[in-house]
Design a protein around this motif. Structure first.
Motif, PDB file in Angstrom:
ATOM      1  N   UNK A 179       4.283  15.758  -0.144  1.00  0.00           N
ATOM      2  CA  UNK A 179       3.067  14.932  -0.181  1.00  0.00           C
ATOM      3  C   UNK A 179       3.370  13.481   0.168  1.00  0.00           C
ATOM      4  N   UNK A 180       4.503  12.972  -0.288  1.00  0.00           N
ATOM      5  CA  UNK A 180       4.887  11.601   0.064  1.00  0.00           C
ATOM      6  C   UNK A 180       5.083  11.479   1.570  1.00  0.00           C
ATOM      7  N   UNK A 181       5.764  12.448   2.150  1.00  0.00           N
ATOM      8  CA  UNK A 181       5.983  12.432   3.598  1.00  0.00           C
ATOM      9  C   UNK A 181       4.660  12.542   4.342  1.00  0.00           C
ATOM     10  N   UNK A 182       3.788  13.426   3.872  1.00  0.00           N
ATOM     11  CA  UNK A 182       2.487  13.584   4.501  1.00  0.00           C
ATOM     12  C   UNK A 182       1.693  12.279   4.441  1.00  0.00           C
ATOM     13  N   UNK A 183       1.778  11.597   3.327  1.00  0.00           N
ATOM     14  CA  UNK A 183       1.078  10.325   3.191  1.00  0.00           C
ATOM     15  C   UNK A 183       1.600   9.258   4.139  1.00  0.00           C
ATOM     16  N   UNK A 184       2.890   9.313   4.427  1.00  0.00           N
ATOM     17  CA  UNK A 184       3.487   8.305   5.309  1.00  0.00           C
ATOM     18  C   UNK A 184       3.274   8.609   6.790  1.00  0.00           C
ATOM     19  N   UNK A 185       3.231   9.897   7.171  1.00  0.00           N
ATOM     20  CA  UNK A 185       3.091  10.229   8.589  1.00  0.00           C
ATOM     21  C   UNK A 185       1.639  10.461   8.994  1.00  0.00           C
ATOM     22  N   UNK A 187       0.836  -1.207   0.000  1.00  0.00           N
ATOM     23  CA  UNK A 187       0.000   0.000   0.000  1.00  0.00           C
ATOM     24  C   UNK A 187       0.868   1.253   0.000  1.00  0.00           C
ATOM     25  N   UNK A 188       1.900   1.267   0.842  1.00  0.00           N
ATOM     26  CA  UNK A 188       2.777   2.440   0.914  1.00  0.00           C
ATOM     27  C   UNK A 188       3.564   2.640  -0.372  1.00  0.00           C
ATOM     28  N   UNK A 189       4.018   1.563  -0.996  1.00  0.00           N
ATOM     29  CA  UNK A 189       4.743   1.681  -2.267  1.00  0.00           C
ATOM     30  C   UNK A 189       3.841   2.254  -3.352  1.00  0.00           C
ATOM     31  N   UNK A 190       2.599   1.813  -3.395  1.00  0.00           N
ATOM     32  CA  UNK A 190       1.654   2.327  -4.394  1.00  0.00           C
ATOM     33  C   UNK A 190       1.356   3.798  -4.127  1.00  0.00           C
ATOM     34  N   UNK A 191       1.198   4.153  -2.859  1.00  0.00           N
ATOM     35  CA  UNK A 191       0.921   5.543  -2.495  1.00  0.00           C
ATOM     36  C   UNK A 191       2.084   6.452  -2.903  1.00  0.00           C
ATOM     37  N   UNK A 192       3.311   6.055  -2.555  1.00  0.00           N
ATOM     38  CA  UNK A 192       4.484   6.860  -2.904  1.00  0.00           C
ATOM     39  C   UNK A 192       4.654   6.960  -4.414  1.00  0.00           C
TER      40      UNK A 192
END
Length: 122
Positions: A87-93, A14-19
């Motif tokens: 945005x990538x950081x925001x998605x992860x935190x 999920x995180x790989x797809x999001x990033x």
């Protein structure tokens, strides 16, 4: 134990797809910026550099300017990372309790300090 491994695999996917999604979206935005006709080739480089790091650095390397200016600009883009990185950081935190606002302020401060050092050194 199998449930823990399954959850880890699913969360990682999920995180790989999001990033990857953020990278694709901001790369497309950079591509659209590059087809807009600007009189000055520095303008799309600045906009792309603020938008997405990889394409921003590529476009900045192609501008017709002094090598010191290009070098400083590329280092600044690298320091900031672009909205894509934010945005990538925001998605992860998201949901972790960490402050994206403090992260953004830190990125801006780091970029400013990097710019000052570049000007002094170069």
């Amino acid at each position: 134990m199998a449930d823990i491994i399954d959850d880890a695999i699913l969360n990682t996917a999920k995180n790989m797809i999001k990033l990857g999604g953020y990278i694709v979206i901001f790369s497309c935005i950079s591509a659209y910026i590059n087809v807009i006709p600007f009189k000055n080739d520095i303008v799309p480089a600045v906009i792309c550099g603020i938008t997405e790091i990889t394409n921003g650095i590529y476009i900045a390397g192609k501008i017709n300017a002094d090598k010191k200016l290009i070098t400083t600009f590329i280092i600044l883009i690298n320091s900031f990372g672009g909205f894509s990185t934010i945005m990538q950081t925001m998605g992860m935190i998201n949901g972790s309790g960490l402050s994206i606002r403090k992260y953004i302020y830190g990125k801006i401060l780091c970029t400013f300090i990097t710019g000052v050092f570049c000007i002094v050194i170069l």
